[in-house]
Design a protein around this motif. Structure first.
Motif, short mmCIF file in Angstrom:
data_model
loop_
_atom_site.label_atom_id
_atom_site.label_comp_id
_atom_site.label_asym_id
_atom_site.label_seq_id
_atom_site.Cartn_x
_atom_site.Cartn_y
_atom_site.Cartn_z
N VAL C 294 -28.25 -25.84 3.55
CA VAL C 294 -27.17 -25.14 2.85
C VAL C 294 -27.25 -25.53 1.37
N LEU C 295 -27.64 -24.59 0.53
CA LEU C 295 -27.79 -24.88 -0.90
C LEU C 295 -26.47 -24.77 -1.63
N ASP C 296 -25.63 -23.86 -1.17
CA ASP C 296 -24.37 -23.64 -1.88
C ASP C 296 -23.41 -22.88 -0.97
N LYS C 297 -22.16 -22.92 -1.33
CA LYS C 297 -21.14 -22.15 -0.62
C LYS C 297 -20.31 -21.42 -1.66
N ALA C 298 -19.88 -20.22 -1.33
CA ALA C 298 -19.04 -19.48 -2.28
C ALA C 298 -17.98 -18.70 -1.53
N GLU C 299 -16.80 -18.67 -2.11
CA GLU C 299 -15.77 -17.77 -1.61
C GLU C 299 -16.05 -16.38 -2.16
N LEU C 300 -15.55 -15.38 -1.49
CA LEU C 300 -15.67 -14.02 -2.02
C LEU C 300 -14.30 -13.62 -2.54
N ALA C 301 -14.28 -13.02 -3.72
CA ALA C 301 -13.01 -12.72 -4.40
C ALA C 301 -12.09 -11.92 -3.48
N GLY C 302 -10.89 -12.42 -3.30
CA GLY C 302 -9.89 -11.68 -2.55
C GLY C 302 -10.07 -11.67 -1.05
N ARG C 303 -10.99 -12.50 -0.54
CA ARG C 303 -11.26 -12.47 0.90
C ARG C 303 -10.99 -13.82 1.53
N SER C 304 -10.14 -13.82 2.51
CA SER C 304 -9.95 -15.06 3.24
C SER C 304 -10.68 -15.05 4.58
N ASP C 305 -11.28 -13.89 4.91
CA ASP C 305 -11.91 -13.77 6.23
C ASP C 305 -13.39 -14.07 6.23
N VAL C 306 -13.99 -14.12 5.05
CA VAL C 306 -15.44 -14.22 4.99
C VAL C 306 -15.87 -15.03 3.77
N GLY C 307 -16.93 -15.79 3.90
CA GLY C 307 -17.48 -16.53 2.78
C GLY C 307 -18.98 -16.37 2.74
N ALA C 308 -19.57 -16.88 1.68
CA ALA C 308 -21.02 -16.78 1.54
C ALA C 308 -21.65 -18.16 1.57
N VAL C 336 -45.82 -26.20 6.12
CA VAL C 336 -44.86 -25.20 5.63
C VAL C 336 -45.57 -23.91 5.23
N VAL C 337 -44.98 -22.78 5.66
CA VAL C 337 -45.55 -21.49 5.30
C VAL C 337 -44.60 -20.62 4.48
N LEU C 338 -43.31 -20.90 4.57
CA LEU C 338 -42.31 -20.06 3.89
C LEU C 338 -41.20 -20.92 3.34
N ASP C 339 -40.76 -20.60 2.13
CA ASP C 339 -39.59 -21.26 1.53
C ASP C 339 -38.75 -20.16 0.91
N LEU C 340 -37.69 -19.77 1.62
CA LEU C 340 -36.90 -18.60 1.24
C LEU C 340 -35.49 -19.03 0.83
N ASP C 341 -34.95 -18.36 -0.15
CA ASP C 341 -33.62 -18.67 -0.69
C ASP C 341 -32.78 -17.40 -0.63
N TYR C 342 -31.70 -17.42 0.16
CA TYR C 342 -30.91 -16.18 0.30
C TYR C 342 -29.44 -16.51 0.48
N TRP C 343 -28.61 -15.52 0.25
CA TRP C 343 -27.18 -15.61 0.53
C TRP C 343 -26.88 -14.87 1.83
N ALA C 344 -26.10 -15.52 2.69
CA ALA C 344 -25.64 -14.84 3.89
C ALA C 344 -24.12 -14.85 3.93
N LEU C 345 -23.56 -13.85 4.57
CA LEU C 345 -22.11 -13.81 4.77
C LEU C 345 -21.78 -14.34 6.16
N MET C 346 -20.64 -15.03 6.23
CA MET C 346 -20.24 -15.63 7.50
C MET C 346 -18.71 -15.62 7.61
N PRO C 347 -18.18 -15.39 8.80
CA PRO C 347 -16.71 -15.45 8.95
C PRO C 347 -16.20 -16.85 8.63
N ARG C 348 -15.02 -16.92 8.03
CA ARG C 348 -14.44 -18.22 7.70
C ARG C 348 -13.59 -18.73 8.87
#
Lengths: 348, 348, 348
Positions: C294-308, C336-348
């Protein structure tokens, strides 16, 4: 009184009889996706509803050779389950487009029989007909195969060999109803050249190569419900003629047609199958390359938007086709596996 | 506090609890097409909407064993991810047909537990239930598996072993609502024999053989979202019991059922799974053959158009089944891999 | 005047030009089913219409990386057919969900060019854009590749290297319109942990491994109509850099993402691709394992049901990831063959 069906041997066929083939099949987008995954085809008409609708199709039709293979597969249990060799095709005409949701049925009429001098086998000629659920012709073609006799002592039927045209006449080609190519988008199709850009005798090396895996050809051939044993049974084939499973010749046709996109990308529809020869067998691990020759060009009556190209599609294995491996007299370059003759439609 | 799910060990199960399985799944024509491409099945009911509609189905239903595998796959993460062996099935009943567009969910109730004397493992009995989006039963069956204990020292639960019938009673078999076989077309089905043509104790050699590739069984098993590690991981299995990946037993069932078309082509519906034993493991490269025995015949109450056959389906590897390889006492012919007992419906 | 398309070489690109890619593609449930069969993914949103509809999707959307691969595949003939290496991704943003029935088209703008000092190759930077039939963005991302020059003597263009963000900013992430996660069912999703349960720097070993077969990666890559020669041609690649076919890096991404279900099962949507590196090539027979950080966590503006969650997804071959094989400075653990960096959405 066995419950299993041994299939017909040479002496079971009668000229004039009609065979109703089993296992009707409703096709779907899944056939298109599997065909794509197994062949890598990129013709835009078969890939996108929007592209197809822009030129008058109801939606993206299934690939013409996919339709052919599904019809062909149905004929196998009745015609060629006891065949030694698939000898040729002629007079194949593609009718209405095959769309997801359509149901294909097939029947064949026996149009010729000739016993071979060895008394062990004979040639069976059939005209096979595939139709959709409205009875409209999807594809209709002649095939002949060499079939084993059950009993070499069975009497030979009077030899009847049908007269077969070398090629379908251009005025017999079907342009699907309602199509007009004014809005055919060559940039989206991924190919610049139209009918007018091709010259008789022109040769095109399709450059790319594709390797066939055992799982791939077996999945394709099962998708067509083709039951020919040589494609599926490693155990029996390991003791057979080639020591391994043989790839369905139709899969080779489809791979070669997919390769031909690079050079013939606007040949959006196969209109007729004039003939074809599976020159040599293919096996898993082989890499196919292909080249084409423009045999003829024809205008279509009353159409300024579309023309027909008669094409020869030659596939070779483990041999790039920059040198156009060919036949000379009756002998082929040892790498050649397929020599197919067909008509394609292309925007002018 | 690991985020990964290690799955349940033997001591995590409680008799009476219900496990709600994850990953609901909406099925489509693509499942039918992939099942066809992976098994080569030819039963007309599952192949053509027109054929299915003629006898009263809404459209072509998905193959019964495909429905079974999708339900089974959902149970794996909760029931058998730490299993050593899949020991048996019983009392499997197929309910409403599964159609493209339906969504399958599954749950299981723990109905028995018995620790083994070695204290390392125990047998878990579950009744699993798969339903569509309306809550109608698609398939319901009992399975028992040998599951590892997390800790050999954990106390043993009181042994509870459910009473299981040897076979589903004929009056418990479901004929899908609205079906009537008056318009069942045996020519299109590709098989002449009906229920009345089969006799108790009759044996049928299904003749054909089919070879399994690594990619094929892995694709089938992933399609069912079955997560059992032994099917997918060459790296770990190379150091495991067999030195290689094991083929999901359900794929073997499906291939054997597809082979059984040749001899039982009108057995258009699997109505019940009475029991089954995966006698020996299968691996990529194996060629399956199969034979069937008619164990019993039953009329269905109030129906003159359809009857039930209780069938034993035996699959063998790299061994054609003309000699009906069988069990003798507790020992099986070394080629046998599957011994399945099921009820099928067939037109009379 | 060849009819075949040799593709663009380095000197054929101009900064600012837009390339319209060929072969629009209508996607269907079959793409979802094939993606499932080829990757084993289990995210419930992509598996069941009922689950997707409960949180506001019109129906189950196709997997985000499947959408990415289809767009990516279209860019290959114009951007990277003569590439030596795929160097990186940045600023990838996923827009509207891709649904069965949608038609994908793609275009790319050339945003940078820099010749290499060896004069043989140069780096091409493109921003690629995939849209549905309504012109809505499905995915938009930057990619840079090293492309061969046709002629080493061609003059070098002025070097232009775009400024690229290390990561997409959280306020640029798209939550699909109409979604609300109140009815997101974690039991059906098969994962207990929500956004609040994950901590920055947390590492998760995804435990499972999956082996890749030649037929599988080739089918996946053809499904995306990706024409890169190295994936398909055993004959030419046997004489090439690796002596065999190379697996499309995108297939490795998809397999790693599917493995990440075990530990990140509620990461129901990929919202952005921040970057990625194909550290080492993969070949048929390799077994992939994966771990995440987990590189980072972010709230989404105006959303209490989901975060990134900003996640790093590392895949290794033939090496279970309990020891989290990693990079140290510029060097990676050899597995190691892959090093990927992405944002995913997840329910809070």
């Amino acid at each position: 009184m066995s419950k299993t069906d041994p299939g017909r041997f040479f002496e079971d066929f009668r000229v004039g009889e009609t065979l109703t083939h089993a296992t009707p099949r409703t096709v779907s987008e899944a056939d298109a996706a599997l065909y794509l995954a197994l062949t890598g085809t990129r013709f835009a008409v078969n890939s996108a509803d929007t592209f197809a609708q822009a030129i008058g199709y109801r939606r993206a039709p299934l690939d013409d050779f996919l339709a052919f293979h599904i019809v062909f597969g149905k004929t196998v249990p009745d015609v060629s389950i006891n065949a030694v060799a698939n000898l040729g095709y002629a007079q194949g005409i593609f009718g209405v487009p095959l769309y997801p949701g359509d149901t294909v049925t097939a029947r064949s009429q026996v149009i010729g029989l000739r016993e071979n001098s060895n008394r062990q086998t004979g040639t069976v000629y059939v005209r096979s007909h595939g139709a959709n659920q409205r009875g409209e012709t999807v594809v209709d073609y002649v095939r002949w195969v060499m079939v084993r006799k059950r009993d070499a002592a069975s009497p030979a039927p009077p030899p009847i060999v049908p007269m077969l045209a070398d090629a379908v006449a251009p005025d017999a080609l079907n342009m699907p109803e309602g199509l007009t190519l004014a809005r055919y988008d060559r940039a989206l199709a991924g190919a610049r050249h139209g009918w007018g850009d091709y010259a008789r005798s022109e040769r095109i090396d399709h450059v790319d190569g594709t390797t066939i895996e055992e799982a791939e050809h077996a999945m394709a051939t099962r998708l067509y419900q083709n039951t020919a044993k040589v494609h599926f049974n490693r155990h029996s084939e390991s003791k057979g003629r080639f020591g391994r499973r043989l790839i369905y010749g139709g899969h080779v046709i489809s791979l070669a047609r997919a390769l031909s996109f690079n050079g013939l990308g606007n040949a959006f529809r196969v209109a007729a199958l004039n003939g074809g020869r599976h020159v040599a067998p293919c096996f898993a691990g082989d890499t196919l390359y292909a080249w084409s020759e423009v045999l003829d060009k024809a205008e279509l009556a009353g159409r300024s938007d579309v023309g027909a190209l008669r094409l020869r599609l030659v596939a070779a294995k483990d041999h790039p086709c920059a040198d156009f491996p060919d036949r000379s007299g009756d002998a082929y370059h040892p790498a050649v596996v397929l020599d197919l003759d067909y008509w394609a439609l292309m925007p002018r």
